[in-house]
Scaffold this motif. Structure first.
Motif, PDB file in Angstrom:
ATOM      1  N   PRO A  78       0.807  -1.228   0.000  1.00  0.00           N
ATOM      2  CA  PRO A  78       0.000   0.000   0.000  1.00  0.00           C
ATOM      3  C   PRO A  78       0.837   1.273   0.000  1.00  0.00           C
ATOM      4  O   PRO A  78       0.418   2.299  -0.542  1.00  0.00           O
ATOM      5  N   ALA A  79       2.035   1.212   0.599  1.00  0.00           N
ATOM      6  CA  ALA A  79       2.923   2.382   0.587  1.00  0.00           C
ATOM      7  C   ALA A  79       3.352   2.701  -0.838  1.00  0.00           C
ATOM      8  O   ALA A  79       3.436   3.870  -1.233  1.00  0.00           O
ATOM      9  N   VAL A  80       3.632   1.673  -1.617  1.00  0.00           N
ATOM     10  CA  VAL A  80       4.013   1.866  -3.021  1.00  0.00           C
ATOM     11  C   VAL A  80       2.903   2.558  -3.791  1.00  0.00           C
ATOM     12  O   VAL A  80       3.126   3.542  -4.509  1.00  0.00           O
ATOM     13  N   ALA A 117      -2.032  -6.469  -2.808  1.00  0.00           N
ATOM     14  CA  ALA A 117      -2.021  -5.709  -4.059  1.00  0.00           C
ATOM     15  C   ALA A 117      -3.439  -5.336  -4.474  1.00  0.00           C
ATOM     16  O   ALA A 117      -3.696  -4.210  -4.930  1.00  0.00           O
ATOM     17  N   PHE A 118      -4.359  -6.264  -4.325  1.00  0.00           N
ATOM     18  CA  PHE A 118      -5.765  -6.006  -4.672  1.00  0.00           C
ATOM     19  C   PHE A 118      -6.329  -4.884  -3.795  1.00  0.00           C
ATOM     20  O   PHE A 118      -6.957  -3.941  -4.293  1.00  0.00           O
ATOM     21  N   ALA A 119      -6.100  -4.996  -2.484  1.00  0.00           N
ATOM     22  CA  ALA A 119      -6.609  -3.979  -1.559  1.00  0.00           C
ATOM     23  C   ALA A 119      -5.926  -2.634  -1.790  1.00  0.00           C
ATOM     24  O   ALA A 119      -6.562  -1.574  -1.722  1.00  0.00           O
ATOM     25  N   ALA A 120      -4.626  -2.656  -2.084  1.00  0.00           N
ATOM     26  CA  ALA A 120      -3.885  -1.415  -2.312  1.00  0.00           C
ATOM     27  C   ALA A 120      -4.339  -0.728  -3.594  1.00  0.00           C
ATOM     28  O   ALA A 120      -4.399   0.507  -3.657  1.00  0.00           O
ATOM     29  N   CYS A 128      -8.085   7.017  -3.241  1.00  0.00           N
ATOM     30  CA  CYS A 128      -7.311   8.207  -2.894  1.00  0.00           C
ATOM     31  C   CYS A 128      -7.215   9.171  -4.074  1.00  0.00           C
ATOM     32  O   CYS A 128      -7.322  10.396  -3.902  1.00  0.00           O
ATOM     33  N   PHE A 129      -7.029   8.638  -5.271  1.00  0.00           N
ATOM     34  CA  PHE A 129      -6.916   9.471  -6.464  1.00  0.00           C
ATOM     35  C   PHE A 129      -8.211  10.245  -6.713  1.00  0.00           C
ATOM     36  O   PHE A 129      -8.193  11.465  -6.932  1.00  0.00           O
ATOM     37  N   ILE A 130      -9.333   9.540  -6.655  1.00  0.00           N
ATOM     38  CA  ILE A 130     -10.636  10.173  -6.906  1.00  0.00           C
ATOM     39  C   ILE A 130     -10.948  11.182  -5.791  1.00  0.00           C
ATOM     40  O   ILE A 130     -11.390  12.310  -6.059  1.00  0.00           O
ATOM     41  N   THR A 131     -10.703  10.781  -4.544  1.00  0.00           N
ATOM     42  CA  THR A 131     -10.987  11.659  -3.402  1.00  0.00           C
ATOM     43  C   THR A 131     -10.172  12.947  -3.476  1.00  0.00           C
ATOM     44  O   THR A 131     -10.692  14.046  -3.235  1.00  0.00           O
ATOM     45  N   HIS A 132      -8.907  12.820  -3.824  1.00  0.00           N
ATOM     46  CA  HIS A 132      -8.040  13.998  -3.905  1.00  0.00           C
ATOM     47  C   HIS A 132      -8.550  14.989  -4.944  1.00  0.00           C
ATOM     48  O   HIS A 132      -8.573  16.201  -4.712  1.00  0.00           O
ATOM     49  N   GLY A 135      -7.402   6.867   3.190  1.00  0.00           N
ATOM     50  CA  GLY A 135      -6.816   5.733   2.470  1.00  0.00           C
ATOM     51  C   GLY A 135      -6.504   4.564   3.381  1.00  0.00           C
ATOM     52  O   GLY A 135      -6.688   3.401   2.996  1.00  0.00           O
ATOM     53  N   VAL A 136      -6.041   4.833   4.605  1.00  0.00           N
ATOM     54  CA  VAL A 136      -5.673   3.755   5.537  1.00  0.00           C
ATOM     55  C   VAL A 136      -6.880   2.890   5.909  1.00  0.00           C
ATOM     56  O   VAL A 136      -6.835   1.664   5.759  1.00  0.00           O
TER      57      VAL A 136
END
Length: 539
Positions: free
Chosen positions: A349-351, A471-474, A481-485, A505-506
């Motif tokens: 998820p950090a990636v 990977a699926f969850a991330a 996060c992209f849409i929210t931002h 996101g967390v």
């Protein structure tokens, strides 16, 4: 079965203690580097980091391998009930560390001018910071021995607390001294002031672990005396020469492996200046700024999540060593897979988060120096492979195969250097070449380590639990996060949108992991997802 579960839970608890401390240390370091970057700017960052890499390489030689080596050897002896030998090993390591740390500290101080003007590392302005950091090596060596001894006794609390206290003092004094020395309007003096805070933090951290040792010293001595009596009846205790040989045989390969990566980073910095300059498209000042972005932003942000894997590495070595000493192969495999799963659950998820919000994160953290987002966007994938290298190296060292991670490191670096050399001279790539070569290096090293790990232990990674599910969850978290931002950014400042999307996101990631049964011991049949997905995700 109950004992196996208890052992696994103990490993997870100890790893969690170190991981929490490491995360706190990284966050403190990350936070104080923000005003430090504003104060000394990218140019000062380049000088500070140049000195720090020389210091880090010196630490690798003097004490970088000591916590791992001592924890491994101590945990093996404790697992076999040889408490007296474990304590004597601690005293032997302390004497050796004091001598080696003092000698290397003196050499670093006297050779600072030469070290900062090497052919592939020409940063003469960093000489003051190097000299300030040199005496710290002696105290770091002593601190490493105490931490390794406590970790070998399977208690991570002294290490965790001392790390946090050390970083707090480091942060406070680095900022204050950088500000004081910057009054002379010379950025190299400010970099030296920031470096001085590191030494103050180390001394305070050493005082903390000595305090912990004093609290348990009497119990350690009583247990050691009883053990020595038993060992005398069974053939005697280990002699000093045997212990020195065991320490050298264990620590030396770890030092070589760590040193290979440190040398590669130093070569990165030196090669970046020469090869980018060779392209003829950039001035010397522009190149220094690029290097500052690589060291002060890319490396700073990508090593934050990797610190959790480093903590796992510290916890996994003594725990696997104790299981290996008692020939419990099932427990060894279980602990390796547990460490891999935890590491990837945190790293993946950090990636995604750094890739999706690279530019907004830099605008949030470095409002006056926001450049460098493209390095994060393309290079954050290195987090996964560096985390794999850390955990797999720790597992191999835990089972006594300390030379195998060295082979993997050498293989990765031998491929990294030519890739760097070729790509740096391409104007369109420039400093991104160091990021690409770093990814290539860790991919190669991680692959070699995992092959070795399979051959030595027979462990087969839980690919679905460790990689596919996170990977699926991330991916879902990243999309959210992209849409929210972008939506929040329409009605609020960019900084607010970034913080809001990161904070949400967390829990989104955790929710998605729960829905697909991504956490161990989770009942997949109770998750609110279609049956066909439950069947595919079931591990």
């Amino acid at each position: 079965m109950i004992q196996k579960k208890k052992s696994a839970n103990h490993f997870v608890r100890q790893a969690a203690i170190l991981a929490a401390a490491s995360l706190m240390v990284r966050l403190i370091g990350f936070i104080y580097r923000l005003p430090l970057t504003v104060l000394i700017e990218d140019t000062g960052n380049a000088l500070y980091n140049a000195a720090y890499y020389i210091y880090a390489f010196a630490i690798t030689i003097t004490s970088g391998a000591l916590p791992a080596a001592i924890s491994k050897l101590v945990s093996e002896r404790i697992a076999l009930g040889k408490y007296g030998d474990a304590h004597e090993l601690f005293k032997t390591a302390m004497m050796g560390a004091a001598i080696l740390g003092g000698v290397v500290a003196l050499f670093m101080f006297l050779s600072a001018g030469w070290l900062t003007q090497l052919r592939f590392f020409n940063y003469p302005g960093a000489v003051y910071a190097v000299r300030v950091l040199a005496p710290t090596l002696f105290f770091v060596a002593l601190l490493a021995v105490f931490r390794g001894y406590f970790q070998g006794m399977n208690t991570m609390i002294p290490t965790a607390i001392s790390q946090v206290v050390e970083q707090l003092f480091n942060a406070a004094f680095s900022l204050w001294l950088a500000h004081v020395f910057f009054r002379g309007l010379r950025v190299e003096h400010a970099a030296a002031g920031a470096a001085a805070g590191t030494g103050i933090g180390v001394v305070v951290g050493l005082i903390v672990v000595i305090g912990f040792y004093m609290l348990v010293a009497r119990n350690i001595r009583v247990r050691a005396v009883g053990s020595n009596h038993t060992q005398f009846l069974n053939g005697g205790a280990e002699n000093r020469k045997f212990q020195i040989r065991a320490l050298v045989q264990t620590a030396l390969p770890i030092i070589i492996g760590m040193g290979i990566y440190q040398i590669a980073t130093i070569i990165d910095l030196g090669m970046a200046g020469d090869r980018i300059m060779a392209s003829g498209y950039f001035t010397e000042d522009e190149i220094v700024v690029m290097v500052g972005q690589f060291t002060g932003k890319f490396l700073l942000l990508t090593t934050l999540p990797v610190s959790l894997s480093v903590a796992l590495n510290q916890a996994v070595i003594p725990d696997i060593s104790s299981s290996n000493a008692t020939l419990d192969r099932v427990a060894v495999k279980h602990k390796i897979n547990t460490a891999l799963r935890i590491s990837m659950t945190l790293s993946i998820p950090a990636v995604v988060g750094l890739s999706v919000l690279a530019d907004p994160i830099l605008r949030l953290l470095f409002p006056t120096q926001p450049d460098g987002g493209w390095l994060l966007r393309y290079g954050s994938i290195s987090i996964i492979f560096l985390a794999l290298v850390q955990v797999s190296s720790g597992a191999l060292q835990g089972i006594g195969k300390v030379m195998l991670p060295v082979t993997a490191a050498l293989g990765g670096v031998l491929i990294k250097i030519p890739v760097n050399w070729i790509l740096l001279a391409i104007p369109q790539i420039n400093i991104l070449a160091t990021v690409i070569s770093t990814i290539v290096c860790y991919v190669v090293a991680a692959t070699i380590n995992m092959v070795f790990l399979y051959k030595q232990t027979g462990v087969k990674p839980d690919y679905i639990g460790a990689f596919i599910k996170p990977a699926f969850a991330a991916f879902g978290m990243g999309l959210f996060c992209f849409i929210t931002h972008h939506i929040v950014g329409l009605i609020a400042p960019d900084r607010v949108a970034t913080i809001f999307s990161l904070c949400l996101g967390v829990p989104v990631y955790l929710l998605l992991m729960w829905m697909i049964g991504g956490f161990p011991n989770h009942d997949n049949d109770s998750t609110p997802i279609p049956k066909i997905l439950r069947k595919w995700f079931k591990s």
